[in-house]
Write a protein that holds these residues in place. Structure first.
Motif, PDB file in Angstrom:
ATOM      1  N   GLN A 162       0.857  -1.184   0.000  1.00  0.00           N
ATOM      2  CA  GLN A 162       0.000   0.000   0.000  1.00  0.00           C
ATOM      3  C   GLN A 162       0.893   1.233   0.000  1.00  0.00           C
ATOM      4  OE1 GLN A 162      -2.638  -0.607   3.315  1.00  0.00           O
ATOM      5  NE2 GLN A 162      -3.311  -2.575   2.525  1.00  0.00           N
ATOM      6  N   SER A 175      -7.306  -5.129  -6.031  1.00  0.00           N
ATOM      7  CA  SER A 175      -7.059  -5.093  -4.592  1.00  0.00           C
ATOM      8  C   SER A 175      -6.861  -6.481  -4.006  1.00  0.00           C
ATOM      9  CB  SER A 175      -8.213  -4.376  -3.878  1.00  0.00           C
ATOM     10  OG  SER A 175      -8.268  -3.015  -4.276  1.00  0.00           O
ATOM     11  N   ASN A 178      -4.402  -6.667  -0.779  1.00  0.00           N
ATOM     12  CA  ASN A 178      -5.212  -6.620   0.441  1.00  0.00           C
ATOM     13  C   ASN A 178      -4.649  -7.578   1.494  1.00  0.00           C
ATOM     14  OD1 ASN A 178      -5.983  -9.177  -0.389  1.00  0.00           O
ATOM     15  ND2 ASN A 178      -8.120  -8.669  -0.758  1.00  0.00           N
ATOM     16  N   TYR A 184     -10.800  -0.760   3.743  1.00  0.00           N
ATOM     17  CA  TYR A 184     -10.585  -0.993   2.312  1.00  0.00           C
ATOM     18  C   TYR A 184     -11.764  -1.699   1.653  1.00  0.00           C
ATOM     19  CZ  TYR A 184      -6.083  -0.734   4.722  1.00  0.00           C
ATOM     20  OH  TYR A 184      -5.067  -0.387   5.570  1.00  0.00           O
ATOM     21  N   ASN A 197     -15.558  -8.754   5.109  1.00  0.00           N
ATOM     22  CA  ASN A 197     -14.645  -8.331   4.059  1.00  0.00           C
ATOM     23  C   ASN A 197     -15.276  -8.568   2.690  1.00  0.00           C
ATOM     24  OD1 ASN A 197     -13.189  -9.366   6.549  1.00  0.00           O
ATOM     25  ND2 ASN A 197     -11.573  -8.204   5.563  1.00  0.00           N
ATOM     26  N   ASN A 208     -13.913  -8.901  -0.534  1.00  0.00           N
ATOM     27  CA  ASN A 208     -13.286  -9.514  -1.705  1.00  0.00           C
ATOM     28  C   ASN A 208     -13.998 -10.786  -2.142  1.00  0.00           C
ATOM     29  OD1 ASN A 208     -11.035  -9.371  -3.631  1.00  0.00           O
ATOM     30  ND2 ASN A 208     -10.376 -11.287  -2.693  1.00  0.00           N
TER      31      ASN A 208
END
Length: 854
Positions: free
Chosen positions: A110, A146, A150, A562, A607, A609
């Motif tokens: 990041q 990401s 991540n 995020y 989360n 993702n």
């Protein structure tokens, strides 16, 4: 007379961190070399995606996918399963860097060149301890998006999340509808879940626990049970409880969607992947038909047409940005920026949601180990030579750890009915706090000011600690994204509007209290767990743990997790704020879909993702079904692209490409400097300036390099000196020229003559390839490394025999291999108990030899 408080503490802290970043970068540089030498499984050169040059692209494809991130990679892979369809995937960033696969490095990625480096607009209500009152919002500018940078956490959310989507008018998106797509994507490798009906094996994304676990994590999970919660499969039947984190890992390494989906598909003849391709706009005609895209690559603008559909998968920030640049959005706002409106969809960019967390919940404890072994994450251990050996040879150790959330919990505040199994707070349980990396990466990733970091952590640096971060699962606050101007190269403006609904603050305050109560359980009292005695400088006036104090802390130490979603929300056409329908088609526009996290009408309880991967899997099936329907006619802009050939049935196909496997030696110095420009440019200049003495000459402890060849990768002469940390690797690197055609020889300067030289396995040398010496040189120092690993960790202490066997193997192979002088490696090392060890080795890199002092 007004008084002014002035402290040198932030300046001292900032300077210390500045100098600490250089050894940190040296550790990363050494790790990159080790991966190239000893971990071909990570390099994976045979399967890496190859960029298709502009002059090899065709003027028309069946599908054009914008964005190769968590969703776009899935769609490109699934659609290219149909050999009769030609697919173009446009990605603004590069391919994955091999360092992204090492779990412990994710915070360093990041703010790297793989990150878009977005920041929110300044606020007086949140992010008050961040530089400029702005939160950093990392987003992946790389294949895999990401999912490549991540924390790899795999959480599906709660079944009620998806049932609520269906209740909002999105038929086909209830939990029972989407579960099969979670299962389709999943390759569950945690043994106890492999035969569970809520899990499956064989999918592209493998799920594991983190390979290396810190001992403090087990104590926190024990405390969770004492607190009244069960250890559960939070991705199974029930979500409420504690768990070791599930993560998108394969053999302990990151498994991004680029790795899981694109690499297996990359050699298909009907899939072109164009990297470094920034989309400027989607091309839509006066009849609202989508007919192509305009993008820039290598500074040249290109137009590619589409036969069937354009699929926008640029993410929650850039999907609405590209729609607005293309004339889709609020008409008044577009006109004000000089953009001709094509479709009035005022919901574009609105409905922005994110999981907001309260940072700063750090807790000190007493390490119960008396032999110096770690009980929690320790940056010095992770960046040590021993850790590199463990990673390179034994494929284990702390480089496989993830300091941000080895475990997690889903808990209920007093505002939530526990019977519903719909927890409103998630706890990230980290075997570390921001004091444990000295501010090198966590501080930079979060954007904390020097003053805040200094007050919170400077006097407890590297003291044993852990943190429990509470985050709000279903915020009611809504933000928005808008264009700054009509230039596609300008980042959009981000207004998350955290805490604009007061109920969000009330629930988060209760989440912080739950974290405090967890620390008071007997398991953690055994190690004398206690809060960080330091307070956020902006909140010292409030009583500790009062509502006022916790609200102040939430507004100062505001952390994004995020998970931005919702800016192209799915909903029926009667909902004026909806952007796409249940098939993810943009309302009012033909042959254009949005498929990524931006289509979520409400954020999921966890989360994001895994849900985004699920959305892409389901959308791929929707697209396949739509275009297999004979009633759908090919788009009127259907033109035969300039392809190599057609088959006997006159069906257009892209000629299969013979993708060469790149096995050339990478320019590691250039690669690292490009990946971490903030370290390799500005900081290096400051560092060089600071070590220059009054006479204008560099300090004698600086490293020097005479080679101009090694400086071609973006380093000025002498800059390589600054990348190797004095404490671990080197104080001197010298060029040692060889006779033409001579193979490299690696010898170390003997510390003494007590240890007999040992001959190691010869390694074939071809051209500019490395010689396999670094780890062998370390392993050849018997007493040094055996002593090191005996005290390395109680978890690893039982493996000391394995280390000894490895070392003995390398030290006794001379009877079985060629003993030509050119392939010798000699190492003499002195072992001094409880004292720093010194050894010199030679590294061969890019045609030159360098002496490394350890």
């Amino acid at each position: 007379m007004a008084s002014h408080n002035f402290s040198l503490r932030p300046l001292v802290s900032g300077t210390r961190i500045l100098f600490g970043l250089l050894p940190g970068l040296g550790s990363i540089l050494m790790l990159r070399m080790v991966i190239h030498l000893y971990r071909p499984d990570i390099e994976d050169a045979e399967h890496r995606v190859k960029d298709v040059p502009v002059d090899e692209l065709y003027n028309c494809y069946d599908f054009i996918i914008i964005g190769g991130g968590s969703a776009g990679s899935v769609i490109a892979s699934r659609l290219s399963e149909n050999p009769d369809w030609n697919i173009l995937l446009l990605e603004a960033g590069p391919d994955e860097n091999v360092l992204s696969e090492v779990p412990v490095l994710f915070p360093a990625l990041q703010t790297s060149s793989l990150d878009w480096q977005f920041v929110t607009e300044p606020s007086s209500d949140y992010c008050l301890s961040m530089v400029g009152n702005r939160c950093k919002w990392p987003r992946g500018k790389v294949l895999g998006g990401s999912s490549t940078l991540n924390a790899m956490l795999y959480i599906r959310g709660n079944r009620k999340d998806y049932d609520n989507w269906a209740m909002l008018g999105n038929e086909g998106w209830a939990y029972n509808d989407v579960l099969k797509y979670f299962l389709k994507a999943e390759d569950m490798r945690i043994p106890e879940y492999q035969n569970d009906p809520y899990h499956s094996t064989g999918g592209p994304i493998s799920i594991e626990n983190f390979r290396y676990e810190q001992p403090i994590t087990k104590k926190i999970l024990e405390a969770g049970e004492q607190f009244g919660y069960r250890i559960v499969d939070v991705n199974g039947e029930f979500q409420t409880g504690f768990t070791k984190s599930h993560a998108t890992l394969r053999d302990g390494l990151r498994c991004s969607t680029a790795k899981g989906y694109l690499r297996p598909a990359a050699k298909r003849g009907n899939l072109h992947i164009s990297l470094h391709s920034l989309v400027e706009k989607i091309l839509i005609d006066d009849h609202k038909n989508t007919y192509g895209v305009k993008f820039t690559k290598n500074g040249i603008s290109n137009v590619i047409k589409v036969n069937k559909e354009v699929i926008l998968s640029a993410g929650t920030i850039q999907s609405p940005q590209i729609l607005m640049l293309s004339g889709i959005g609020d008409s008044a706002e577009l006109k004000s920026l000089g953009i001709d409106p094509i479709a009035h969809l005022p919901g574009v960019g609105k409905n922005l949601q994110d999981h907001i967390a309260m940072g700063g919940h750090s807790f000190l404890f007493d390490n119960p180990y008396t032999n110096g072994s770690d009980y929690c994450f320790n940056y010095h251990t992770v960046s040590s030579i021993g850790s590199l050996i463990d990673f390179a040879i034994n494929r284990n150790g702390p480089l496989y750890s993830m300091m941000e959330a080895e475990a997690m919990a889903f808990v209920n505040t007093k505002y939530q009915n526990p019977v519903e199994d719909y927890p409103d707070i998630q706890l990230f349980i980290a075997p570390s706090a921001d004091n444990m990396d000295g501010g090198l990466f966590g501080k930079r990733a979060n954007g904390l000011t020097d003053a805040t970091y200094a007050d919170l952590y400077e006097d407890i640096l590297y003291k044993s600690s852990f943190s429990i971060v509470p985050l709000l699962l279903r915020p009611k606050s809504r933000g928005y994204i808008k264009l700054s101007n009509s230039d596609p190269n300008t980042a959009p403006l981000i207004y998350p509007n955290y805490y604009s609904d007061q109920e969000d603050m009330a629930r988060l305050i209760e989440g912080a209290r739950i974290a405090q109560m967890l620390v008071e359980q007997p398991a953690l009292k055994e190690v004398n767990a206690r809060p960080n005695p330091n307070r956020n400088p902006g909140c010292k006036k409030h009583s500790l743990m009062s509502d006022e104090h916790l609200e102040c802390q939430a507004r100062h130490h505001s952390l994004t997790i995020y998970h931005p979603v919702g800016t192209c929300a799915m909903g029926p056409a009667k909902n004026t704020e909806a952007v796409v329908d249940t098939k993810l088609k943009v309302h009012g526009i033909t042959n254009l879909r949005v498929i990524d996290g931006s289509v979520m009408p409400t954020i999921v309880s966890g989360n994001t993702n895994a849900p985004i991967i699920m959305i892409a899997e389901k959308a791929s099936d929707i697209i396949k079904k739509d275009w297999s329907d004979s009633r759908i006619v090919r788009f009127k802009y259907d033109t035969v692209p300039n392809l190599k050939y057609q088959d006997k049935n006159n069906i257009v196909k892209i000629e299969p490409r013979h993708v060469e496997n790149s096995k050339s030696t990478p320019n590691i110095f250039n690669e690292i400097s490009s990946l971490f420009p903030y370290l390799s440019q500005d900081i290096l200049k400051q560092y060089e300036k600071s070590i220059t003495n009054q006479s204008g000459k560099q300090n004698v402890t600086d490293i020097s390099i005479k080679s101009t060849k090694a400086s071609r990768g973006g380093f000025e002469k002498n800059n390589i000196s600054n990348f190797l940390p004095n404490s671990y690797y080197s104080k001197e690197i010298k060029e040692n020229k060889q006779a033409k055609g001579d193979r490299p020889r690696f010898t170390s300067n003997a510390v003494n003559n007590k240890v007999s030289p040992k001959l190691l396995r010869p390694y074939p040398y071809n051209g500019d390839e490395y010689c396999k010496t670094m780890t062998e040189s370390i392993l050849s120092t018997n007493s040094r490394n055996i002593d090191y690993f005996k005290g390395y960790s109680p978890i690893l202490s039982d493996q000391s025999k394995n280390y000894k066997q490895n070392i003995m193997y390398y030290n006794n192979i001379n009877d079985n291999f060629d003993t030509r002088k050119d392939n010798k490696f000699i190492s003499n090392t002195e072992s001094i108990s409880n004292e720093p060890k010194k050894s010199n080795i030679w590294l061969y890199y890019n045609g030159l030899k360098y002496e490394i002092q350890l």
